[in-house]
Scaffold this motif. Structure first.
Motif, PDB file in Angstrom:
ATOM      1  N   ARG A 196     -11.103  -8.989 -48.214  1.00  0.00           N
ATOM      2  CA  ARG A 196      -9.207  -8.397 -47.322  1.00  0.00           C
ATOM      3  C   ARG A 196      -9.506  -7.583 -45.770  1.00  0.00           C
ATOM      4  NH1 ARG A 196      -6.689  -2.732 -50.387  1.00  0.00           N
ATOM      5  NH2 ARG A 196      -4.799  -2.746 -48.900  1.00  0.00           N
ATOM      6  N   THR A 197      -8.325  -8.366 -45.392  1.00  0.00           N
ATOM      7  CA  THR A 197      -8.976  -8.468 -43.697  1.00  0.00           C
ATOM      8  C   THR A 197      -8.918  -6.780 -43.530  1.00  0.00           C
ATOM      9  OG1 THR A 197      -7.339  -9.877 -43.974  1.00  0.00           O
ATOM     10  CG2 THR A 197      -7.800  -9.084 -41.905  1.00  0.00           C
ATOM     11  N   ALA A 198      -8.540  -5.987 -44.014  1.00  0.00           N
ATOM     12  CA  ALA A 198      -8.192  -4.288 -43.618  1.00  0.00           C
ATOM     13  C   ALA A 198      -8.191  -4.112 -42.015  1.00  0.00           C
ATOM     14  CB  ALA A 198      -9.562  -3.579 -44.139  1.00  0.00           C
ATOM     15  N   LYS A 199      -7.126  -4.573 -42.387  1.00  0.00           N
ATOM     16  CA  LYS A 199      -6.803  -4.292 -40.373  1.00  0.00           C
ATOM     17  C   LYS A 199      -5.536  -3.481 -40.384  1.00  0.00           C
ATOM     18  CE  LYS A 199      -5.483  -6.834 -35.911  1.00  0.00           C
ATOM     19  NZ  LYS A 199      -5.668  -8.204 -35.280  1.00  0.00           N
ATOM     20  N   LEU A 200      -6.219  -2.206 -39.890  1.00  0.00           N
ATOM     21  CA  LEU A 200      -5.143  -1.300 -39.752  1.00  0.00           C
ATOM     22  C   LEU A 200      -4.809  -0.295 -38.955  1.00  0.00           C
ATOM     23  CD1 LEU A 200      -4.331   1.529 -42.187  1.00  0.00           C
ATOM     24  CD2 LEU A 200      -5.776   2.448 -40.944  1.00  0.00           C
ATOM     25  N   GLU A 246      -9.364   0.049 -34.451  1.00  0.00           N
ATOM     26  CA  GLU A 246     -10.614  -0.309 -34.184  1.00  0.00           C
ATOM     27  C   GLU A 246     -11.003   1.022 -34.015  1.00  0.00           C
ATOM     28  OE1 GLU A 246      -8.321  -1.863 -33.555  1.00  0.00           O
ATOM     29  OE2 GLU A 246      -8.420  -4.157 -34.046  1.00  0.00           O
ATOM     30  N   LEU A 290      -1.429  -2.416 -42.797  1.00  0.00           N
ATOM     31  CA  LEU A 290      -2.247  -2.615 -43.618  1.00  0.00           C
ATOM     32  C   LEU A 290      -2.738  -3.526 -43.482  1.00  0.00           C
ATOM     33  CD1 LEU A 290      -5.326  -1.537 -44.544  1.00  0.00           C
ATOM     34  CD2 LEU A 290      -4.584  -1.003 -46.814  1.00  0.00           C
ATOM     35  N   ASP A 291      -3.065  -5.051 -43.118  1.00  0.00           N
ATOM     36  CA  ASP A 291      -3.461  -6.226 -43.476  1.00  0.00           C
ATOM     37  C   ASP A 291      -1.295  -6.862 -42.896  1.00  0.00           C
ATOM     38  OD1 ASP A 291      -5.495  -6.849 -43.147  1.00  0.00           O
ATOM     39  OD2 ASP A 291      -5.453  -6.851 -45.431  1.00  0.00           O
ATOM     40  N   LEU A 327     -12.301   0.817 -44.102  1.00  0.00           N
ATOM     41  CA  LEU A 327     -11.589   1.328 -43.307  1.00  0.00           C
ATOM     42  C   LEU A 327     -12.767   1.644 -42.709  1.00  0.00           C
ATOM     43  CD1 LEU A 327      -9.060   3.675 -43.914  1.00  0.00           C
ATOM     44  CD2 LEU A 327      -8.454   1.141 -42.862  1.00  0.00           C
ATOM     45  N   ALA A 331     -12.120  -3.098 -40.194  1.00  0.00           N
ATOM     46  CA  ALA A 331     -11.353  -4.571 -40.228  1.00  0.00           C
ATOM     47  C   ALA A 331     -11.975  -5.884 -39.388  1.00  0.00           C
ATOM     48  CB  ALA A 331     -10.460  -4.047 -39.682  1.00  0.00           C
TER      49      ALA A 331
END
Length: 842
Positions: A196-200, A246, A290-291, A327, A331
């Protein structure tokens, strides 16, 4: 060859003791091993033995490049607006950003203000005042490399957070990552967390929007449309990130009013930025993304200056825990695609260890009993050397930190069979030298000297195959190459050093004048059978060469025809697809399983049972259209449709991209092995020998491929390993016979070439029969007791021993006759007059 000074004896004993020292942890208890230092530990078990998952993932570097250009687009937008320079049609097109200046006179000023933000950009004039801006190739390449390195680090953090011990994460090539996770109980959850990319990120909603919209709403400039995670509509959010994820330093699951939530905390910079955003935008809406999906978009009721907050999103306890873990770990900079997946349950791993141990011990016992019965006391010496050989292999595996896999155990079993060959060569040469009337010490010295050259040639050719297999192989197959290569090196040491030392010490201690492998002592406790065998066979092999040529032609025609029409039954390693090995709680109902899986619409599905319990079965699903993502989806569909009543003991998933690469690597390994072995033979012998060896190798490879095609046997990576092993074994046989032919050509001038070939084959016949039989004993134990995973591998090796022996006699040797090998080719015209007339057969 018989002189053993104190230093040489000390060196031999030191090597043995070092091997014993490093192999010792393998015989200690698990509790005791935990207290040992890391450099002194047992050999690591591969995933196929201890259970776990192997993942080959690819970083989507194209997504990294696309994101760089989206950021460049936003930077250009802000720069031109700040400088009050008008522009139109700002967009990302392929690998560049384009826009049009209504006033072309402002081109230089526009480029200047853009360069102030990002330097070294590449500008290009297009028609009608349009500008094209590109990032330099070196910057893109560096950012792609950084993305892969960052992905490795983030995956490592996620795996560490998950608590998986002894995980291995390493880079492969430019954009791929190999992940090995031993002993995990829930591979699906780990796979979800890793991939999972998990880009928040936090985005303000675009002005004029306060919640989700339905349909395709008009999106204003500087905004984007993002879906909601609960599928209630889409949100129009500002493209620019208000606070990037980040800047998070911690996240923990929690509860609010009885509902699962995720608490988060920013670093100092992020806390200040979050406080400033919330202070300036009280009453507005802040989307938590998120993603690429909006989890929630709460109204900012007051400034949040404490640097922390919480996320609500209808979480379960498990999903809140997983999101908190992701988190904390950070990410991924780009999406990951699963190209290859192999999972082995702990139950199958334990079964594989038992099967491998049993097959190894049984093969060793069978070979040991055979050697003792044939050679008596000298057979016991060879068994002692073989035990030291295995000890050195195990010590080397432990010392270098290599991983022992199930095919690796097969490599050890094969070493047991083939290592005996060196001792057989030495013993047979001693018998032959004593027959000529030499004294005992002269016979021993000559036997070791003459046998050493043959042993070196035959083992080096097999080592070439092992090196190429390691270079082009992957996963467990590399483990086979490692153990085979180490086995060859340790065999050279034990046969030429340890066996020689044991025999010399025995002769000097007992004062023997003859050897028990030549004459039988009536008082001997162990009476060798070899002394009852004739020392000189008189079979006329050469006269049968035309019949053998017809037989080989028929079989090769059948093989090539089958390969052309029926082709090979590629396993998922090469064809791509899904394989699931499972165990039912009771007898397998193949019909009901086929009906359930067949209704999923996944194409061809094959279900087969195996084993004696009636509970084990295999499901094979064809390669899915649509790429690697569809493969993963299909695997999950099959498992969900079958339910949780089954024990999923092994899972393999190979995407179409990797399947094609594995096939090309396997084919290249075989071709390069044939070429390298041929070149070696050419350098060591003459061109006729190299031609004969090459044709024998090609004959064996085609015949083996034909066997797998004719009987539709599963052809996979382990089969390629078997083919390369067959090539090594075949050339071993051929080199032994060629060495004797070359030696005979140096001795006798009156014998015709067919007579020389016949004589040479008869002289090495006892060695050929004994070596073939010991190898068959070892491989047969693999076939019967090694388990389903090694079944095809064992079949190929059993066939290879037979076809390799045949080709060394009836393919490699006739080539020398057909191409008129002459004595002058070996020793030169001037030395022929010094040759003996005929051999002495007394």
């Amino acid at each position: 060859m018989l002189e053993f000074g104190k230093f040489k004896i000390f060196t031999i004993l030191s090597v043995i003791l070092i091997g014993a020292f490093f192999s010792a942890p393998n015989f200690m208890s698990e509790q005791l091993n935990k207290e040992l230092p890391s450099w002194w530990s047992p050999a690591s078990l591969g995933l196929d033995l201890r259970g776990g998952s192997y993942l080959l993932m690819e970083v989507d570097t194209n997504a990294v490049e696309n994101e760089q250009y989206i950021d460049l687009q936003e930077t250009i937008r802000q720069s031109l607006r700040k400088a009050k320079i008008g522009y139109r049609n700002l967009s990302v097109r392929n690998t560049s950003v384009t826009f049009m200046l209504p006033n072309p006179d402002l081109k230089s000023e526009a480029r200047r203000v853009i360069n102030q933000e990002i330097q070294n950009l590449v500008f290009e004039d297009l028609d009608n005042g349009r500008q094209k801006v590109s990032l330099p190739d070196d910057i893109l390449a560096e950012r792609k490399r950084a993305a892969v390195n960052q992905s490795i680090e983030i995956i490592r953090r996620r795996v560490d957070e998950f608590g998986t011990a002894e995980a291995s994460i390493q880079r492969q090539g430019q954009d791929r990552i190999i992940i090995e996770l031993p002993g995990i109980d829930d591979p699906e959850r780990v796979k979800e967390i890793i991939g999972r990319t998990a880009k928040l990120n936090f985005h303000l909603l675009a002005p004029g929007f306060s919640g989700p919209v339905t349909g395709n709403s008009n999106v204003p400039p500087g905004a984007i449309l993002l879906p909601s995670s609960d599928s209630i509509g889409n949100y129009v959010v500002q493209r620019r990130v208000s606070v990037p994820g980040e800047m998070l330093v911690d996240s923990q699951p929690g509860f609010q009013d009885g509902l699962a939530i995720v608490n988060f905390r920013f670093n100092t910079q992020g806390g200040r930025r979050f406080g400033a955003i919330t202070s300036k935008n009280v009453g507005k809406f802040l989307a938590i993304v998120l993603d690429g999906e909006v989890i929630s978009a709460p109204r900012i009721r007051t400034a949040i200056t404490g640097g922390s907050g919480m996320i609500e999103g209808g979480f379960t306890v498990q999903s809140a825990q997983d999101l908190s873990l992701l988190l904390r770990a950070g990410a991924l900079p780009a999406p990951l695609t699963i190209l290859e997946e192999r999972s082995v349950g702990p139950g199958l791993g334990a079964d594989s260890i038992k099967a491998g141990e049993f097959a190894s011990v049984l093969g060793l016992i069978a070979v040991a009993l055979f050697m003792i019965s044939v050679y008596g006391l000298f057979g016991l010496f060879s068994v002692l050397a073989l035990a030291i050989n295995l000890l050195l292999i195990l010590g080397a595996l432990s010392g270098i930190g290599a991983t022992l896999t199930l095919p690796g155990i097969a490599g050890i079993v094969l070493t047991v069979g083939m290592a005996v060959d060196a001792n057989v060569l030495i013993f047979e040469r001693m018998r032959e030298e004593l027959k000529t009337g030499r004294t005992l010490f002269n016979a021993l010295d000559s036997g070791f000297k003459q046998a050493f050259k043959t042993i070196l040639d035959s083992n080096l050719t097999t080592l070439i195959a092992a090196i190429l297999l390691f270079w082009f192989g992957s996963g467990p197959v590399k483990g086979f190459a490692v153990t085979l290569g180490l086995g060859i090196l340790s065999t050279l040491f034990t046969a030429t050093m340890v066996s020689r030392l044991i025999i010399i010490l025995w002769v000097r201690k007992t004062g023997q004048t003859t050897l028990p492998i030549v004459t039988i002592n009536k008082d001997a406790i162990i009476k060798p059978l070899i002394a009852l065998m004739p020392q000189q066979f008189t079979f006329d092999f050469v006269s049968k060469r035309k019949f053998a040529a017809v037989l080989s032609s028929i079989f090769l025609i059948l093989s090539i025809g089958s390969l052309s029409v029926q082709k090979l039954n590629f396993g998922i390693d090469f064809s791509g697809g899904i394989l699931i090995e499972a165990r039912a709680p009771g007898s397998v109902d193949v019909g009901s399983i086929r009906a359930v899986v067949g209704d999923l619409g996944l194409g061809d599905v094959a279900i087969t049972t195996f084993g004696s319990t009636g509970q084990d079965f295999l499901i094979r699903v064809q390669k899915q259209e649509g790429g690697e993502e569809q493969q993963v989806a299909a695997l999950n569909m099959v498992k969900e449709s079958l339910g949780t009543d089954y024990d999923y003991r092994r899972t393999e998933l190979v995407g179409p991209k990797v399947g094609q690469e594995l096939f090309m690597d396997g084919a290249l390994a075989v071709l390069l092995a044939l070429l390298a072995i041929s070149i070696y033979i050419w350098l060591r012998f003459e061109w006729q020998f190299a031609l004969g060896a090459s044709m024998a190798l090609a004959h064996d490879v085609v015949a083996t491929l034909g066997l797998f095609s004719l009987f539709s046997l599963d052809f996979n990576l382990t089969t390629v390993a078997a083919i390369l092993t067959i090539a090594g074994y075949s050339i071993n046989d051929t080199v032994v016979a060629y060495d004797r032919v070359r030696e005979s050509l140096r001795k006798y001038k009156k014998l015709s070439l067919p007579e020389l070939v016949n004589m040479s084959l008869n002289k090495v016949l006892s060695r050929t029969l004994l070596t073939s039989f010991t190898t068959l004993l070892a491989v047969l134990s693999l076939f019967v007791f090694g388990g389903e995973v090694l079944r095809g591998f064992s079949i190929a090796l059993l066939w290879g021993v037979v076809i390799g022996t045949y080709s060394s006699i009836y393919v490699a040797m006739p080539i020398l006759i057909y191409f008129n090998l002459r004595q002058e080719d070996i020793i030169g015209e001037e030395d022929i007059s010094n040759l003996s007339q005929v051999p002495n057969n007394n």
